[in-house]
Design a protein around this motif. Structure first.
Motif, short mmCIF file in Angstrom:
data_model
loop_
_atom_site.label_atom_id
_atom_site.label_comp_id
_atom_site.label_asym_id
_atom_site.label_seq_id
_atom_site.Cartn_x
_atom_site.Cartn_y
_atom_site.Cartn_z
N ASP A 60 14.30 -19.70 30.59
CA ASP A 60 13.30 -20.48 31.31
C ASP A 60 13.85 -21.74 31.94
OD1 ASP A 60 13.81 -21.80 28.99
OD2 ASP A 60 11.74 -21.87 28.28
N PRO A 97 15.88 -20.16 39.88
CA PRO A 97 16.37 -18.99 40.63
C PRO A 97 17.08 -19.34 41.93
CG PRO A 97 14.17 -18.59 39.82
CD PRO A 97 14.45 -20.05 39.56
N ILE A 126 18.19 -13.17 41.67
CA ILE A 126 16.96 -13.37 40.90
C ILE A 126 15.81 -13.58 41.87
CG2 ILE A 126 15.78 -14.84 39.22
CD1 ILE A 126 18.43 -15.45 37.95
N GLY A 174 12.53 -13.82 40.87
CA GLY A 174 11.52 -14.65 40.23
C GLY A 174 11.13 -14.08 38.89
N ARG A 175 10.23 -14.76 38.20
CA ARG A 175 9.76 -14.28 36.89
C ARG A 175 8.93 -13.01 37.07
NH1 ARG A 175 9.32 -18.33 32.77
NH2 ARG A 175 8.05 -16.82 31.61
N HIS A 218 10.75 -11.67 31.60
CA HIS A 218 12.02 -11.23 32.17
C HIS A 218 12.12 -11.75 33.60
CE1 HIS A 218 9.35 -8.38 34.14
NE2 HIS A 218 10.35 -8.02 34.95
N TRP A 219 13.32 -11.63 34.15
CA TRP A 219 13.55 -11.96 35.56
C TRP A 219 13.55 -10.67 36.38
CZ3 TRP A 219 13.15 -16.83 36.98
CH2 TRP A 219 13.49 -17.86 36.10
N SER A 220 12.86 -10.71 37.50
CA SER A 220 12.93 -9.58 38.44
C SER A 220 14.22 -9.73 39.25
CB SER A 220 11.72 -9.58 39.37
OG SER A 220 10.55 -9.31 38.64
N ALA A 260 18.70 -9.46 32.28
CA ALA A 260 17.49 -9.92 32.96
C ALA A 260 16.52 -10.64 32.04
CB ALA A 260 16.79 -8.74 33.63
N SER A 261 16.99 -11.05 30.86
CA SER A 261 16.12 -11.78 29.94
C SER A 261 17.00 -12.67 29.07
CB SER A 261 15.30 -10.81 29.09
OG SER A 261 14.34 -11.51 28.32
#
Length: 674
Positions: free
Chosen positions: A414, A418, A433, A435-436, A471-473, A507-508
């Motif tokens: 967190d 990005p 990245i 975004g969230r 997670h991150w997209s 991704a997390s």
């Protein structure tokens, strides 16, 4: 005219016997004194001449009788049958000579070579012969030729058998194919072997030789055999320095018809004897021997397990290699350090890499502020856990570190921005990245798919049951590989090779704030395999068996490779990939762009089992039902002789003439003055 049994013509010398008897018994007439000859009747000269003619005729008749008897027993034939007999039934022959390792036992191979030469000697001018020297495949092939001397020379030039295993079917198929091009209908295969039972392992149900192809097996195997063989050796392949004591296991078996009860097994590392163990096989056929050894120094080590106590030394050694690697130096950059272990971003990662008593990792933990090029250069891999406040200079140092061969593991949390992340790591990041990831309340993602062939994930066969609440997209780079995916098809783990280094993006986070992965049983092996993959090169096989072909350039990018074989001979490469075929057990020593590598080559233990199969079993398996039983050349010749002789029967007419001459001789003899 030709005589079928010309040896009887020596009997013509017996025709001289009547002449010899006549000359021996010839006497001068005695002189007698008479007082008067007026009372003797005067014999005319014509009568005396007639009596001499009768005697000479009788003499010639008796000699002719003997000559005709000899002539009849010699069995004459007339006219064109001579050519037919001399060229009778020409053959096309394929000789299969077993050159597998088992033929080295005793004098088997020399007997096999002599048997092959005997087969060639039995052939006649005009016959054609081919030669196949075989083990698991055809190692020597000489196609059908009428040049018998050339094939004989090829057999004589084979100095010794090889080290391959025995397989009958591949070479039998080749022999059958060679005979398809033969010039003659009389076709035959001669297999000269010790007829190991292991050779039947490759038999194919239903396959037969072509109709009309005869098969003869010549068994040169020893009726009695004894042998000790190393059927299996278990040793580590790769170790890290300061690893615990290692165990090397060796399985020894007594094979053959005569079991050996005593033996000795020894272990050598880098040419130095480590230990020797006596074995007792009095009440069992095999025994497992355990050696304990420490590999103290880094680098590549070669080992040899050796058994002694038998007379067949070819299969008494087993070679192996062990690479001792340095521990992996890990730089952990903790972006959210805390005195409370539960809130510390690096707590669970540290537990995973440092909890074991013999950890393969040396971990150095720093804050993002302490990160610089010097610190990076002292470590093999850098791990950035939720690091979001790097300066432009620090980010540039990380990029240079990766491009020059360093490895990087990114687990953003967190604290990561990005836009800043994408800008600072655009040149090396496996993904952008976006975004969230958006999830509903009490909603979560799980790992739905992963690359089971990847070195990180292939050893991890468990269930990925971790739940990801955040997670991150990611949008994977076109040069990157997606290794794992969430159940919403978004990437979870992405890898990219950049310059000389590697980067992996997760991704997390790797703590409990966004997921419970750290509490799963797969977390520790996942972290270990990831770090090993990033730092250590993928293991390239360096243990092979006789008959294998492999490249001495495991990375595929070497420019200079030189090598010597187990016998010390310099290996010549006929290809750009530096591929060699292992023909001899032992160690192949290679120098690849200045780096020394050893490749272990061992025999197949099954070849050391001298159990035999009956020739009749192989014959019944491969012979075509439409093929007539195989007959020797002598039998076929006798049958042809009888066929040619039957319509002429010259000997019968000669014997009839002899009977008439005997009657004439008796008649003349009774009327001849003696």
């Amino acid at each position: 005219m030709v005589f079928l049994t010309p040896f009887f013509l020596l009997g013509l010398l017996a025709a001289l016997i009547p002449i010899a008897i006549h000359l021996i018994r010839k006497e001068k007439p005695p002189k007698l004194m008479f007082s008067t000859i007026r009372f003797l009747k005067k014999t005319s000269k014509k009568l005396i001449l007639f009596q001499h003619i009768q005697q000479w005729l009788l003499l010639l008749l008796r000699s002719a009788l003997i000559a005709l008897l000899v002539f009849a027993f010699a069995r004459p034939l007339f006219d064109q049958t001579v050519a037919r007999l001399l060229d009778a039934d020409p053959m096309s022959v394929v000789i299969m000579l077993d050159i597998s390792m088992s033929m080295r036992y005793g004098d088997g191979f020399e007997e096999a070579k002599q048997a092959a030469l005997d087969v060639i000697d039995d052939l006649t001018s005009g016959d054609e012969v081919a030669l196949i020297g075989f083990s698991s495949s055809a190692d020597i092939v000489r196609e059908l030729s009428t040049d018998l001397d050339a094939v004989r020379s090829t057999v004589s030039d084979i100095s010794e058998a090889g080290f391959g295993t025995t397989r009958y079917m591949p070479s039998l198929r080749l022999a059958d194919q060679l005979l398809e091009t033969s010039r003659y209908e009389n076709r035959a295969i001669y297999m000269i072997s010790d007829f190991q039972d292991v050779g039947m392992n490759s038999t194919e149900d239903g396959w037969k030789l072509a109709p009309g192809v005869a098969f003869t097996g010549i068994d040169v195997g020893s009726l009695e055999s004894s042998n000790l063989v190393l059927t299996d050796v278990r040793s580590p392949v790769q170790l890290l320095e300061d690893a615990a004591e290692q165990q090397i296991l060796a399985r020894v078996r007594s094979t053959g018809t005569l079991y050996l009860q005593q033996g000795e097994v020894s272990l050598s590392i880098d040419g130095e004897l480590v230990d020797t163990v006596q074995i007792d096989l009095a009440d069992r056929s095999e025994e497992v021997v355990t050696f304990a050894v420490n590999f103290d120094s880094q680098g590549s080590h070669v080992g040899e397990v050796k058994v002694s106590g038998d007379s067949f030394n070819i299969d008494n050694s087993y070679h192996f290699t062990v690479d001792v690697l340095p521990k992996i130096r890990v730089l952990l950059v903790n972006g959210e350090a805390s005195d409370n272990w539960f809130d510390d971003e690096g707590h669970w990662f540290n537990l995973a890499v440092s909890s074991a008593a013999q950890s393969p990792f040396i971990v150095e933990t720093i804050t993002p502020r302490a990160l610089n090029a010097a610190v990076l250069g002292q470590n093999d891999v850098a791990v950035l856990l939720n690091v979001g406040d790097l300066s432009t200079g620090q980010a540039a140092s990380i990029v240079d570190y990766v491009l020059s061969g360093g490895s990087l593991l990114l687990a953003p949390g967190d604290k990561v921005n990005p836009e800043l992340f994408n800008r600072q790591f655009a040149d090396i990041s496996p993904a952008t990245i976006l975004g969230r990831g958006e999830l509903g309340i009490d909603d979560y993602l799980v790992i739905a798919d992963f690359d089971r062939r990847h070195p990180i994930l292939s050893p991890l066969n468990g269930d990925w049951s971790a739940r990801f609440q955040a997670h991150w997209s990611l949008a994977a780079d076109e040069d990157a590989d997606v290794l794992m995916q969430f159940d919403n098809t978004e990437p979870a783990l992405v890898e990219r090779a950049v310059g000389d280094g590697k980067v992996i993006l997760f991704a997390s986070a790797l703590d409990l704030e966004w997921n419970n992965l750290a509490l799963q049983g797969l977390f520790l092996p996942f972290v270990h395999e990831t770090l090993r993959h990033l730092v250590q090169p993928a293991y390239k096989q360096r243990a092979y068996q006789v008959g294998d072909s492999f490249s001495l350039n495991p990375g595929g990018d070497a420019s200079v490779v030189s090598a010597t074989g187990p016998n010390g001979d310099v290996l010549i490469f006929n290809n750009e990939n530096f591929v060699v075929t292992a023909n001899t057990p032992g160690l192949i020593h290679a120098i690849v762009d200045g780096v020394e590598l050893d490749y272990a080559v061992n025999i197949l233990p099954e070849e050391s089992n001298f159990s035999r199969v009956a020739v009749a079993s192989l014959y019944d398996l491969i012979i075509n039902p439409d093929t007539e039983p195989n007959q020797t050349r002598e039998v076929r010749t006798e049958q042809l002789i009888a066929e040619l002789e039957r319509p002429q029967r010259v000997w019968w007419w000669v014997l009839c003439l002899v009977m008439l001459m005997l009657f004439a001789e008796a008649l003349i003899a009774n009327r001849t003055y003696r």
